[in-house]
Structure formats: structure tokens, C-alpha cells
Design a protein around this motif. Structure first.
Motif, mmCIF file in Angstrom:
data_model
loop_
_atom_site.group_PDB
_atom_site.id
_atom_site.type_symbol
_atom_site.label_atom_id
_atom_site.label_comp_id
_atom_site.label_asym_id
_atom_site.label_seq_id
_atom_site.Cartn_x
_atom_site.Cartn_y
_atom_site.Cartn_z
ATOM 1 N N ILE A 2 -44.615 -0.149 70.399
ATOM 2 C CA ILE A 2 -43.759 0.454 71.428
ATOM 3 C C ILE A 2 -44.075 1.932 71.509
ATOM 4 O O ILE A 2 -44.166 2.619 70.486
ATOM 5 C CB ILE A 2 -42.267 0.254 71.102
ATOM 6 C CG1 ILE A 2 -41.920 -1.232 71.079
ATOM 7 C CG2 ILE A 2 -41.398 0.993 72.108
ATOM 8 C CD1 ILE A 2 -40.506 -1.528 70.654
ATOM 9 N N ARG A 3 -44.233 2.422 72.724
ATOM 10 C CA ARG A 3 -44.458 3.844 72.976
ATOM 11 C C ARG A 3 -43.426 4.309 73.995
ATOM 12 O O ARG A 3 -43.098 3.587 74.937
ATOM 13 C CB ARG A 3 -45.858 4.104 73.548
ATOM 14 C CG ARG A 3 -46.981 3.763 72.610
ATOM 15 C CD ARG A 3 -47.163 4.872 71.577
ATOM 16 N NE ARG A 3 -48.382 4.692 70.830
ATOM 17 C CZ ARG A 3 -48.466 4.061 69.673
ATOM 18 N NH1 ARG A 3 -47.407 3.497 69.157
ATOM 19 N NH2 ARG A 3 -49.602 3.966 69.032
ATOM 20 N N SER A 4 -42.928 5.532 73.812
ATOM 21 C CA SER A 4 -41.974 6.118 74.758
ATOM 22 C C SER A 4 -42.590 7.361 75.379
ATOM 23 O O SER A 4 -43.239 8.152 74.686
ATOM 24 C CB SER A 4 -40.669 6.494 74.050
ATOM 25 O OG SER A 4 -39.999 5.344 73.625
ATOM 26 N N GLU A 13 -40.251 3.322 78.324
ATOM 27 C CA GLU A 13 -40.559 2.667 77.056
ATOM 28 C C GLU A 13 -41.507 1.504 77.330
ATOM 29 O O GLU A 13 -41.150 0.557 78.025
ATOM 30 C CB GLU A 13 -39.281 2.170 76.398
ATOM 31 C CG GLU A 13 -39.504 1.632 75.009
ATOM 32 C CD GLU A 13 -38.206 1.231 74.358
ATOM 33 O OE1 GLU A 13 -37.785 0.076 74.555
ATOM 34 O OE2 GLU A 13 -37.614 2.076 73.672
ATOM 35 N N ALA A 15 -43.691 -1.507 75.794
ATOM 36 C CA ALA A 15 -43.861 -2.395 74.642
ATOM 37 C C ALA A 15 -45.079 -3.282 74.886
ATOM 38 O O ALA A 15 -45.214 -3.872 75.954
ATOM 39 C CB ALA A 15 -42.619 -3.252 74.447
ATOM 40 N N GLU A 17 -47.430 -6.452 73.324
ATOM 41 C CA GLU A 17 -47.532 -7.538 72.354
ATOM 42 C C GLU A 17 -48.794 -8.338 72.635
ATOM 43 O O GLU A 17 -49.265 -8.388 73.765
ATOM 44 C CB GLU A 17 -46.300 -8.429 72.388
ATOM 45 C CG GLU A 17 -46.039 -9.089 73.722
ATOM 46 C CD GLU A 17 -44.739 -9.870 73.720
ATOM 47 O OE1 GLU A 17 -44.821 -11.107 73.617
ATOM 48 O OE2 GLU A 17 -43.690 -9.241 73.809
#
Length: 85
Positions: A2-4, A13, A15, A17
Motif C-alpha cells: 500500500i502506498r499513500s 491510497e 493498494a 496485490e
């Protein structure tokens, strides 16, 4: 992962996967991006959360590609929201 990111008073935000089998074949690992756009700690309900996909496929071939495309798409949505306001 996750990066903001901050963009014009909004928090984007992203995410990421992976989408693969337990033991993937070479080139079989793909990545999915999901974006939540919030302001003052609350999601912007007009377009959040979002699933971002590649124009040719429903997923990305690298984490970097997924992050960059999701971040760019989220920035464009915020820019459009600000123009419309």
C-alpha cells in the motif's frame, strides 16, 4: 503493498496485490491495483474505492506499472472533480 500519496488536499491510497497461483509459471504473475481517494479521513463516495486496470488486460505485469497507472488515474479523477466543483 500500500502506498499513500497527497494530491490537491486528497489522500490517494493505492493498494497492489498479486494475482497468481501458489507456484506461478514465468510471466504468469499479474498485479491488481485498488485506489481509495479520501479527504479529511473519509472516502470520497463519488468514486472510491476503485479498481484500476490496464487497457489491454485486467491486471498489470509489474508492481511499478500498477502503482504508476493507479496513481495517475487517481490524480486525473481528483483533477476532474476539482474542475467540476
Amino acid at each position: 503493498m500500500i502506498r499513500s500519496y497527497n494530491h490537491k488536499g486528497f489522500v490517494l491510497e493505492v493498494a497492489i496485490e498479486s494475482s497468481s497461483r501458489l507456484v506461478p509459471s514465468p510471466g504468469e504473475v499479474r498485479y491488481l491495483a485498488s485506489v481509495t481517494i479520501s479527504r479529511s479521513g473519509r472516502p470520497v463516495t463519488a468514486f472510491s474505492p476503485l479498481s484500476i486496470k490496464n487497457t489491454r488486460y485486467s491486471s498489470f505485469t509489474s508492481v511499478e506499472d500498477a502503482l504508476m497507472n493507479a496513481h495517475t488515474a487517481a490524480c486525473r479523477l481528483v483533477d476532474e472533480l476539482m474542475r467540476a466543483a
